[in-house]
Design a protein around this motif. Structure first.
Motif, PDB file in Angstrom:
ATOM      1  N   LYS A 311       0.829  -1.200   0.000  1.00 41.25           N
ATOM      2  CA  LYS A 311       0.000   0.000   0.000  1.00 41.25           C
ATOM      3  C   LYS A 311       0.869   1.257   0.000  1.00 41.25           C
ATOM      4  O   LYS A 311       0.620   2.215  -0.742  1.00 41.25           O
ATOM      5  CB  LYS A 311      -0.914  -0.018   1.218  1.00 41.25           C
ATOM      6  N   GLU A 312       1.910   1.257   0.843  1.00 36.32           N
ATOM      7  CA  GLU A 312       2.793   2.418   0.919  1.00 36.32           C
ATOM      8  C   GLU A 312       3.590   2.618  -0.366  1.00 36.32           C
ATOM      9  O   GLU A 312       4.000   3.733  -0.693  1.00 36.32           O
ATOM     10  CB  GLU A 312       3.736   2.260   2.113  1.00 36.32           C
ATOM     11  N   GLN A 313       3.773   1.519  -1.116  1.00 39.76           N
ATOM     12  CA  GLN A 313       4.508   1.640  -2.385  1.00 39.76           C
ATOM     13  C   GLN A 313       3.614   2.172  -3.505  1.00 39.76           C
ATOM     14  O   GLN A 313       4.081   2.405  -4.614  1.00 39.76           O
ATOM     15  CB  GLN A 313       5.077   0.268  -2.785  1.00 39.76           C
ATOM     16  N   ASP A 319      -6.884  -2.655  -4.447  1.00 40.28           N
ATOM     17  CA  ASP A 319      -8.331  -2.529  -4.355  1.00 40.28           C
ATOM     18  C   ASP A 319      -8.703  -1.312  -3.511  1.00 40.28           C
ATOM     19  O   ASP A 319      -8.226  -1.159  -2.385  1.00 40.28           O
ATOM     20  CB  ASP A 319      -8.916  -3.796  -3.714  1.00 40.28           C
ATOM     21  N   PRO A 320      -9.569  -0.428  -4.014  1.00 43.00           N
ATOM     22  CA  PRO A 320      -9.934   0.792  -3.275  1.00 43.00           C
ATOM     23  C   PRO A 320     -10.540   0.511  -1.903  1.00 43.00           C
ATOM     24  O   PRO A 320     -10.255   1.217  -0.940  1.00 43.00           O
ATOM     25  CB  PRO A 320     -10.957   1.473  -4.194  1.00 43.00           C
ATOM     26  N   LYS A 321     -11.401  -0.529  -1.814  1.00 44.51           N
ATOM     27  CA  LYS A 321     -12.011  -0.852  -0.519  1.00 44.51           C
ATOM     28  C   LYS A 321     -10.957  -1.276   0.494  1.00 44.51           C
ATOM     29  O   LYS A 321     -10.991  -0.860   1.652  1.00 44.51           O
ATOM     30  CB  LYS A 321     -13.047  -1.970  -0.696  1.00 44.51           C
ATOM     31  N   ASN A 327      -6.358   2.226   5.702  1.00 43.80           N
ATOM     32  CA  ASN A 327      -6.122   3.561   6.245  1.00 43.80           C
ATOM     33  C   ASN A 327      -6.841   3.742   7.588  1.00 43.80           C
ATOM     34  O   ASN A 327      -6.248   4.196   8.569  1.00 43.80           O
ATOM     35  CB  ASN A 327      -6.590   4.642   5.271  1.00 43.80           C
ATOM     36  N   THR A 328      -8.120   3.388   7.607  1.00 43.53           N
ATOM     37  CA  THR A 328      -8.886   3.555   8.855  1.00 43.53           C
ATOM     38  C   THR A 328      -8.386   2.591   9.928  1.00 43.53           C
ATOM     39  O   THR A 328      -8.322   2.952  11.105  1.00 43.53           O
ATOM     40  CB  THR A 328     -10.381   3.310   8.605  1.00 43.53           C
ATOM     41  N   ARG A 329      -8.004   1.373   9.518  1.00 43.12           N
ATOM     42  CA  ARG A 329      -7.497   0.405  10.490  1.00 43.12           C
ATOM     43  C   ARG A 329      -6.172   0.871  11.088  1.00 43.12           C
ATOM     44  O   ARG A 329      -5.919   0.684  12.287  1.00 43.12           O
ATOM     45  CB  ARG A 329      -7.311  -0.970   9.841  1.00 43.12           C
TER      46      ARG A 329
END
Length: 855
Positions: A311-313, A319-321, A327-329
């Motif tokens: 994700k950081e890369q 997947d957007p979901k 992010n929220t987690r």
């Protein structure tokens, strides 16, 4: 019918693997019929027939009418009784005997009926009613682990190791209320070394509980109000699988219940073990897990770390979901981690609190100090807290406190506990005091000048919890729940780490022969078993000891003189507290070397090898002796925070007073072996000896019925002779008891001394009963009555004097009641004292120790 009932009763306990197929089938068939009509199990029927009729509309009797309606009603009785046993309404509950029988039957069924695989719950083809029954069955299993034989078997070793206290409460609490499963989950999330099979089961359970919150009885219990407020069924999204727990996570900041917030934080952080424990995140990221992390094995948060890394890369195909939920987690995890970390700090503070093992050491030392004062010896009695080291540094850091303030708090807990237990120390030493730091610097410089300290490289396994390096042959590898291996100390079972660093070393290897000479100089270590252990250590080669740590790793300590990059080893620092006390003593006598150190067996090597070696190297005499005592078990189990059976001294004081706790510890404690603590035994002993034995003796002779003038009569040899053979027997016992008790106390055998005193008490009560003074009064035999009362009160006076080292405030009340002046309470007055003087009794009530009422 009776034969079938008896067969069920005899064989219901176990469906053994060695049973023949025919026998097993027959028993299963019996179970089937019991489920159809609960009356066919005689034990269940006998205990539950009235409850079944009251709550479950059962046909409880064997009348013709009842048999006619039984087939319609009675198949519903067992599930109904089950609900009342485990989920009773606020105003109704089964009789305890019935509830126990229901649990027996359900455990029997759990062991014989194959469990429905949890995965079937997600099968949309299951009928709603069937799914509801499966959920109910799984909830029951999580409520009481005994109904889930697969989980119980998989986690049997882990329950013994981490949750024994909770498990043992099953015999005391009628419901486990999910505590065992919750305890396993907490240890799982805390990354404790659970067995792999147990970890696998717990991962599945946590996933199912996340999807169906009703399966988590602890969550339901702690968060019921929060669920009603924030996650009620009026919100359509909260009726779907996993949405209630997801709602609690989403509303984490709004949760007002501390207990609920803590539990939800635990559920949030469970993802650090395996993403499967968070099924909503797991489902949202299912495609990305296959795309990016297909080859990453589960456990230890590896799959979550993999997702976060990709994700950081900024992977284009993420997947957007999944991206949004990660992010929220991440934000949620940071908040929850602080709550969990705070709980860990609170647990650590709990571990640092005094327990009965600490108090036992203090009470032994205090009893000896009081005894020596009574026989006329001046006493310097020191105790205190060792406050430096890596363990304290880390704990203070986690607590977000400056180490000094953290130590102030912990030391205050100990000081309060000692005061509450009537410990009569003359000096309370804290190793953070300036007087101690000056002494440590001075001692280091002496060792350095004498050539016993040099700088070098030190490598080895280090245990932070024990603050000691551990030889490799004293470590072993254990397998963690994530499949990795962790090396631990075989003695303490705590993790060790490999350290290779440059520091200062002490030439311990040069002092082996001098240590042997000290050991041979007399009985310097008692009991003998501990002397032999130290002797065996000295038969082996001694290696030089690391006595400093790099300041970059250990900053909370006393710096090495002239080298601020190094911090003095915590045990060299801590052991020197004895010398600090001696240097600052107000005594006119030379109090070095110490007459005795009273220690637990776990720190014998530090006091039996390192400490005398330090002193010999610096040119000081080692201590004259060490008194080494065993540990305390609790109901035959090792006392441990992980098993939840650590005994707080204050809880004991609240129940039996400080007098009761001191008496029990000295009555039961044998230095050569481990003691066994039991609440029931403690209450029984203090009631028997302090309330019924001594208390009864004093109240008999001080009561206004037989002693209306409230005086202690003079006593002489003729008083005993006037009472005939009972008086002569008691006189003989009184004459020899004080000397025996003196010798036992002097040899640290306080339990034997107490036995002698209680033999005297029993003799006096027997004498009083034989003489029947109430009859003497009624018959007008006043001379014999007075002789009886004088003999009894003199015995009580001697008893009170002999017990002063053990139960000081109790003895003080006893002697005050008998009107004994303060100047007549030394050991010289522990023997018979002939006198013709009458003394007025004290105005205190005659009840010295009210009986303890405890369930």
């Amino acid at each position: 019918m009776v034969l079938i009932n008896r067969t069920v009763y005899v064989n219901c306990r176990v469906f053994s693997d060695v049973m023949t197929t025919g026998c097993r089938t027959a028993l299963l068939e019996i179970q089937y019929f019991v489920a159809r009509d609960f009356r066919l199990d005689s034990q269940l029927y006998a205990q539950c027939k009235s409850d079944a009729a009251q709550f479950c509309n059962a046909a409880p009797n064997w009348t013709e009418e009842a048999n006619a309606i039984g087939p319609q009603r009675n198949p519903l009785v067992l599930p109904c009784l089950y609900r009342y046993a485990y989920h009773p309404p606020a105003d109704s509950s089964l009789k305890p005997e019935c509830a126990d029988e229901v649990r027996r039957v359900m455990r029997q069924r759990a062991n014989s009926v194959d469990l429905i695989p949890e995965g079937y719950l997600d099968d949309s083809t299951l009928e709603a009613h069937c799914k509801e029954l499966v959920l109910e069955r799984m909830a029951e299993q999580n409520l009481d682990i005994r109904f889930n034989p697969n989980l119980k078997k998989a986690c049997s070793m882990d329950i013994q190791k981490f949750c024994l206290g909770v498990w043992q409460s099953a015999s005391k609490d009628r419901e486990l209320e999910g505590k065992v499963v919750d305890c396993l989950k907490q240890n799982f999330v805390a990354k404790k070394p659970l067995t792999q099979s147990c970890s696998d089961h717990l991962t599945v359970i946590m996933e199912q509980q996340a999807l169906h919150y009703q399966l988590d009885p602890v969550l339901v219990n702690l968060c019921d109000n929060e669920i009603q407020i924030h996650c009620g069924p009026e919100e359509p999204e909260n009726t779907r699988q996993g949405q209630v727990e997801e709602c609690l996570k989403r509303k984490f900041d709004a949760l007002t219940s501390v207990e609920c917030r803590r539990h939800v934080a635990l559920l949030i952080t469970a993802v650090q073990i395996d993403i499967q424990a968070d099924p909503m995140l797991h489902r949202a990221c299912a495609i990305d897990l296959v795309t990016f992390c297909k080859d990453v094995p589960p456990g230890d948060g590896r799959r979550l770390k993999c997702l976060l890394r990709f994700k950081e890369q900024g992977q284009a195909k993420f997947d957007p979901k999944c991206f949004e939920m990660l992010n929220t987690r991440t934000q949620l995890f940071a908040k929850a981690s602080k709550v969990v970390q705070l709980e860990s700090v609170n647990d650590l503070v709990e571990q640092l609190k005094p327990h009965i093992g600490h108090i036992y050491t203090a009470v032994i030392a205090d009893s000896s100090a009081r005894f020596h004062r009574l026989i006329g010896n001046p006493v310097t009695f020191s105790t205190g807290t060792d406050e430096h080291g890596l363990k304290i540094q880390q704990a203070a850091m986690c607590a977000n406190k400056e180490p000094g303030r953290f130590c102030d708090h912990v030391s205050g807990l100990f000081k309060t506990a000692l005061k509450n237990c009537e410990i009569s120390y003359t000096d309370y030493i804290r190793t953070t005091e300036s007087r101690h730091k000056e002494n440590v610097h001075s001692f280091w410089e002496i060792l350095s000048e004498k050539g016993y300290i040099y700088k070098g490289k030190y490598e080895g396994w280090y245990c932070t919890a024990d603050e000691a390096f551990v030889a490799e042959d004293q470590t072993t590898l254990v397998k963690l729940s994530n499949g990795q291996e962790q090396r631990v100390s075989t003695e303490s079972n705590r993790p060790v780490e490999w350290f290779s660093e440059e520091n200062y070393l002490f030439k311990l290897s040069k002092l082996r022969e001098e240590l042997r000479s000290w050991l041979k100089s007399g009985p310097v270590i008692q009991p003998l078993r501990h002397y032999n252990l130290v002797k065996s250590w000295l038969d082996q080669e001694l290696i030089d000891l690391s006595v400093s740590r790099p300041n970059t790793r250990l900053s909370w300590g006393i710096p090495v003189p002239g080298d601020s990059s190094q911090t003095i080893y915590v045990w060299l620092d801590a052991l020197l507290n004895y010398m600090t006390v001696a240097k600052h003593s107000q005594s006119e006598m030379n109090i070095w070397p110490p007459s005795v150190h009273v220690i637990g067996k776990d720190i014998l090597k530090f006091h039996g090898i390192y400490w005398p070696a330090f002193l010999l190297a610096a040119g000081f005499e080692p201590p004259k002796s060490l008194l080494v005592h065993g540990h305390w078990l609790v109901d035959e189990q090792k006392m441990s925070k992980t098993t939840g059976n650590v005994v707080s001294p204050q809880s004991c004081i609240n129940l039996v007073t400080a007098t009761g706790l001191r008496y029990f510890l000295m009555h039961e404690g044998v230095p050569a072996s481990d003691g066994n603590f039991s609440i029931k035994r403690m209450v029984r002993i203090v009631n028997s000896d302090l309330a019924d034995g001594i208390g009864n003796l004093v109240s008999r002779c001080c009561g206004k019925n037989l002693n209306p003038l409230q005086t202690r009569l003079g006593v002489s040899r003729s008083s005993f002779e006037f009472c005939g053979s009972p008086g002569s027997d008691l006189l003989s016992l009184l004459e020899r008891t004080p000397d025996i008790v003196h010798d036992e106390y002097k040899q640290w055998n306080f339990y034997k001394g107490i036995d002698q005193v209680m033999a005297l008490v029993r003799g006096a009560n027997g004498f009083f009963q034989t003489m029947e003074p109430w009859k003497l009064k009624k018959e007008g035999q006043l001379d014999k009555l007075n002789a009886t009362m004088a003999v009894t009160m003199e015995t009580a006076r001697v008893v009170g004097t002999l017990l002063q080292p053990i139960v000081p405030s109790y003895s003080e009340r006893l002697l005050d009641k008998l009107g004994v002046p303060q100047e007549n309470r030394s050991w010289d007055f522990a023997r018979l004292r002939w006198t013709t003087t009458e003394t007025a009794l004290g105005s205190q009530q005659a009840v010295l120790f009210p009986r303890i009422k405890s369930e």
